[in-house]
Write a protein that holds these residues in place. Structure first.
Motif, PDB file in Angstrom:
ATOM      1  N   ARG A 258      94.720   1.699 -79.304  1.00 17.94           N
ATOM      2  CA  ARG A 258      93.408   1.337 -79.843  1.00 17.94           C
ATOM      3  C   ARG A 258      92.282   1.699 -78.876  1.00 17.94           C
ATOM      4  N   SER A 259      92.592   1.698 -77.583  1.00 19.06           N
ATOM      5  CA  SER A 259      91.631   2.126 -76.578  1.00 19.06           C
ATOM      6  C   SER A 259      92.363   2.803 -75.439  1.00 19.06           C
ATOM      7  N   GLU A 260      91.758   3.869 -74.925  1.00 21.58           N
ATOM      8  CA  GLU A 260      92.255   4.529 -73.719  1.00 21.58           C
ATOM      9  C   GLU A 260      91.194   4.468 -72.617  1.00 21.58           C
ATOM     10  N   GLY A 261      90.201   3.579 -72.833  1.00 16.33           N
ATOM     11  CA  GLY A 261      89.085   3.475 -71.903  1.00 16.33           C
ATOM     12  C   GLY A 261      88.824   2.050 -71.473  1.00 16.33           C
ATOM     13  N   ASP A 262      87.654   1.522 -71.830  1.00 18.69           N
ATOM     14  CA  ASP A 262      87.228   0.220 -71.334  1.00 18.69           C
ATOM     15  C   ASP A 262      88.167  -0.915 -71.735  1.00 18.69           C
ATOM     16  N   ALA A 263      88.770  -0.822 -72.924  1.00 14.73           N
ATOM     17  CA  ALA A 263      89.638  -1.903 -73.412  1.00 14.73           C
ATOM     18  C   ALA A 263      91.114  -1.525 -73.331  1.00 14.73           C
ATOM     19  N   GLU A 264      91.455  -0.642 -72.389  1.00 17.47           N
ATOM     20  CA  GLU A 264      92.835  -0.154 -72.337  1.00 17.47           C
ATOM     21  C   GLU A 264      93.834  -1.243 -71.978  1.00 17.47           C
ATOM     22  N   THR A 265      93.467  -2.171 -71.106  1.00 22.31           N
ATOM     23  CA  THR A 265      94.390  -3.250 -70.746  1.00 22.31           C
ATOM     24  C   THR A 265      94.804  -4.028 -71.985  1.00 22.31           C
ATOM     25  N   ALA A 266      93.831  -4.369 -72.829  1.00 19.25           N
ATOM     26  CA  ALA A 266      94.131  -5.089 -74.067  1.00 19.25           C
ATOM     27  C   ALA A 266      94.947  -4.225 -75.019  1.00 19.25           C
ATOM     28  N   ALA A 267      94.659  -2.924 -75.050  1.00 17.49           N
ATOM     29  CA  ALA A 267      95.406  -2.020 -75.936  1.00 17.49           C
ATOM     30  C   ALA A 267      96.870  -1.933 -75.513  1.00 17.49           C
ATOM     31  N   ILE A 268      97.114  -1.883 -74.214  1.00 13.40           N
ATOM     32  CA  ILE A 268      98.503  -1.884 -73.724  1.00 13.40           C
ATOM     33  C   ILE A 268      99.182  -3.196 -74.078  1.00 13.40           C
ATOM     34  N   ASP A 269      98.458  -4.305 -73.930  1.00  9.82           N
ATOM     35  CA  ASP A 269      99.022  -5.608 -74.305  1.00  9.82           C
ATOM     36  C   ASP A 269      99.419  -5.620 -75.777  1.00  9.82           C
ATOM     37  N   GLU A 270      98.599  -5.009 -76.625  1.00 14.73           N
ATOM     38  CA  GLU A 270      98.938  -4.968 -78.047  1.00 14.73           C
ATOM     39  C   GLU A 270     100.204  -4.151 -78.278  1.00 14.73           C
ATOM     40  N   ALA A 271     100.307  -2.994 -77.604  1.00 12.62           N
ATOM     41  CA  ALA A 271     101.511  -2.168 -77.753  1.00 12.62           C
ATOM     42  C   ALA A 271     102.754  -2.942 -77.296  1.00 12.62           C
ATOM     43  N   LEU A 272     102.624  -3.672 -76.203  1.00 13.70           N
ATOM     44  CA  LEU A 272     103.749  -4.478 -75.718  1.00 13.70           C
ATOM     45  C   LEU A 272     104.095  -5.584 -76.711  1.00 13.70           C
ATOM     46  N   GLN A 273     103.075  -6.212 -77.283  1.00  7.75           N
ATOM     47  CA  GLN A 273     103.310  -7.260 -78.273  1.00  7.75           C
ATOM     48  C   GLN A 273     104.065  -6.711 -79.477  1.00  7.75           C
ATOM     49  N   ILE A 274     103.670  -5.532 -79.939  1.00  8.38           N
ATOM     50  CA  ILE A 274     104.350  -4.913 -81.082  1.00  8.38           C
ATOM     51  C   ILE A 274     105.806  -4.608 -80.727  1.00  8.38           C
ATOM     52  N   GLY A 275     106.025  -4.068 -79.519  1.00 12.85           N
ATOM     53  CA  GLY A 275     107.384  -3.761 -79.111  1.00 12.85           C
ATOM     54  C   GLY A 275     108.266  -4.991 -79.053  1.00 12.85           C
ATOM     55  N   ARG A 276     107.737  -6.067 -78.481  1.00 14.26           N
ATOM     56  CA  ARG A 276     108.534  -7.302 -78.367  1.00 14.26           C
ATOM     57  C   ARG A 276     108.813  -7.912 -79.732  1.00 14.26           C
ATOM     58  N   ALA A 277     107.771  -8.025 -80.553  1.00 17.07           N
ATOM     59  CA  ALA A 277     107.913  -8.707 -81.840  1.00 17.07           C
ATOM     60  C   ALA A 277     108.772  -7.914 -82.817  1.00 17.07           C
TER      61      ALA A 277
END
Length: 593
Positions: A258-277
């Motif tokens: 969703r973001s590769e810039g300012d909000a990248e930390t949150a975007a990585i968290d979302e990808a991790l959440q999807i992977g776990r769930a």
């Protein structure tokens, strides 16, 4: 006294020795090596001799011959006396597994030129594609919305499912191996259209059914491209539901975050959440720290991903290792303005009050969307690359600052007017990355390589475009710049990233290494001379240095020249069902149109 061996035991020992020789090795020989007596009796289609073998695992090179039979590696070892139809003398060059492009974008251009010259001259023998908006599933509305692109490429979409598309590829023939994800965006558009809406429970079931059918058709997993409308309208739970369906069929989840810039930390968290769930492995496409405000943040990004891996999340990434990305120019426009699709976007760009709101959003830093205007140093950092409107072709290769000056406009107005004139089809190269971040991402042991460009050619219809130079140069550029010149990678590790690492992630258990029994995707090149020629100013130049490229044992490049052979295969995911009983899925489709 030694006791005499019984007849039965003697026969057992002899049988064991014969079995050992038949499997390709004398006692103490390396795995996959052929003993001389066995090699002399074997017949090979091709034997590659006098090469320095780098097998793809990261191990140092070793000397040996490679015997190929029926498209597979039949033996590796001392094969000088073996009979064969042809011999390839590698003459001390590197013999390595064919390269795997983790995001290739060639789903339409492979129908224009199935040889894919820009790919094979890089050593690419397998491409994975399908970034969010995959080539299928399709319906009439999606075909109509993309008609300009189909007409530009002179392609008639005679498929609506991945199964039908793969069948068309196989009827036509293809120069390299090819696999595809099913795109979450495509699934959303099939059921919800291009609007900023959320699915009902029934619509969610219909979307899951489409993912299920695509996985049975041979998709390798689910993908998302969350920067490009209508994908940003999808919430995390929607992606979890779809990824969970792909996980049931052994798929993986690949994402342009969703973001590769300012909000990248949150975007990585979302990808991790999807992977776990969803209980699914995650692959981050073209990992970067985008935007001038984020230069130097790759160490934090790497640390975040490494911590997730230590915690047990199966997450990895890939990179093309250039300082500029390449995407739709319309991505500069805030997501709300895309509601309803490109036609609605263009009307909003024409309306003065709405354009003023768009301008204000672009000029206002915030974390609500991936604002590329805030990520670039200025309009000179945007290069117009590919347009569809023939009248705009002279702008290809120019910077946005030049277009604005040419049109006597403010750069944002020039951007908006260019989108209007090109019906939002323009693609651009955006210089928004820092070299130290690029190198650090490339060096991570869990980062493979993606081309992130469609296969193309310097001649014909495709040669009229002005692509990102990565379309022609990604893999040779890494070998030249980061291995040979900067020593940022060893040659063995670069080859591992190109082959075995990618195959491991994509679960291609029969490719990605030079081992007996695997498919013979092989490249032969001189590590001291291989190089890229494509530049941002003149991108349509084939890389140099590949002497031989074999796909499934057949040369697509021989003695440095393209043969025109089409030996590639469609690579279907583990959920593939040859003859699915999917009538219920078809009925579901009928009910939602």
């Amino acid at each position: 006294m030694r006791k005499a061996l019984s007849c039965g035991l003697l026969l057992a020992l002899v049988a064991a020795q014969v079995a050992q020789a038949t499997e390709g090795g004398a006692p103490g020989a390396p795995a996959g090596a052929a003993s001389a007596p066995h090699a002399a009796a074997a017949a090979f289609d091709t034997v590659i001799v006098n090469g320095h073998i780098i097998d793809g695992t990261g191990s140092p090179w070793y000397s040996g011959d490679v015997g190929i039979r029926a498209g597979r590696i039949a033996a590796i070892g001392h094969l000088q006396q073996a009979s064969r139809r042809r011999t390839i003398d590698a003459g001390g060059m590197i013999v390595a597994p064919g390269f795997i492009d983790m995001l290739g974008q060639s789903e339409l251009t492979i129908l224009v030129d199935p040889r894919l010259p820009s790919k094979i001259y890089q050593g690419i023998t397998t491409e994975i594609t399908g970034e969010g908006d995959s080539v299928a599933p399709l319906n009439a509305a999606m075909i109509a919305a993309n008609r300009t692109n189909y007409e530009h490429l002179k392609v008639s979409p005679d498929w609506t499912t991945l199964r039908q598309y793969f069948a068309r590829l196989e009827r036509q023939g293809l120069g390299i191996n090819f696999a595809s994800y099913v795109g979450a965006t495509s699934v959303r558009r099939m059921v919800l259209g291009d609007g900023d809406v959320q699915p009902t429970a029934a619509q969610m079931l219909a979307m899951q059914a489409l993912v299920r059918q695509a996985m049975q058709d041979g998709a390798v997993g689910l993908s998302s491209a969350l920067q490009y409308a209508p994908a940003p309208y999808a919430r995390t739970q929607e992606l979890i539901e779809l990824a969970s369906e792909a996980a049931k069929y052994g798929g993986i989840y690949a994402t342009h975050m969703r973001s590769e810039g300012d909000a990248e930390t949150a975007a990585i968290d979302e990808a991790l959440q999807i992977g776990r769930a969803a209980h699914i492995p995650v692959e981050i496409w073209h990992l970067k720290a985008a935007g001038k405000a984020n230069w130097g943040k790759m160490p934090q990004i790497v640390a975040q991903l490494q911590a997730a891996r230590v915690a047990g999340v199966d997450i990895s990434a890939n990179t093309y290792a250039y300082p500029a990305w390449f995407n739709a120019f319309s991505a500069f426009i805030p997501p709300w303005a895309h509601d309803g699709g490109d036609a609605a976007l263009i009307e909003r760009l024409k309306e003065p009050a709405t354009r003023a709101r768009i301008r204000q959003d672009m000029l206002t830093p915030n974390g609500g969307w991936d604002n590329e205007w805030q990520e670039i140093p200025g309009p000179e950092a945007v290069q117009i690359a590919v347009v569809q409107n023939p009248q705009l072709v002279p702008l290809q290769g120019k910077r946005l600052s030049e277009v604005a000056e040419l049109w006597h406009e403010d750069p944002i107005d020039a951007l908006c007017d260019l989108l209007i004139k090109d019906k939002a089809y323009t693609n651009v190269a955006v210089f928004g990355m820092n070299e130290s971040d690029v190198v650090l991402a490339l060096q991570q042991p869990w980062v493979s390589i993606d081309n992130d460009s469609q296969g193309t050619s310097p001649s014909g219809l495709l040669g009229q475009e002005h692509p990102h130079p990565r379309a022609y140069g990604t893999f040779p550029r890494i070998l030249r710049k980061y291995v040979r010149e900067q020593h940022a990678l060893s040659l063995e590790d670069a080859i591992r990233k190109f082959s075995a690492l990618a195959a491991q992630r994509m679960r291609l258990s029969d490719r990605g290494a030079l081992k007996q029994g695997l498919w013979a995707d092989v490249v032969i090149f001189d590590a001291d001379t291989i190089r890229d020629l494509a530049t941002f100013e003149q991108p349509n130049q084939l890389s140099q240095g590949m002497q031989y490229v074999l796909v499934n044992g057949v040369a697509v490049i021989a003695e440095g020249k393209m043969t025109g052979a089409l030996p590639g295969k469609v690579l279907r995911g583990s959920g593939y069902v040859a003859s699915p009983s999917s009538q219920s899925v078809s009925k579901t489709h009928a009910s939602i149109h």
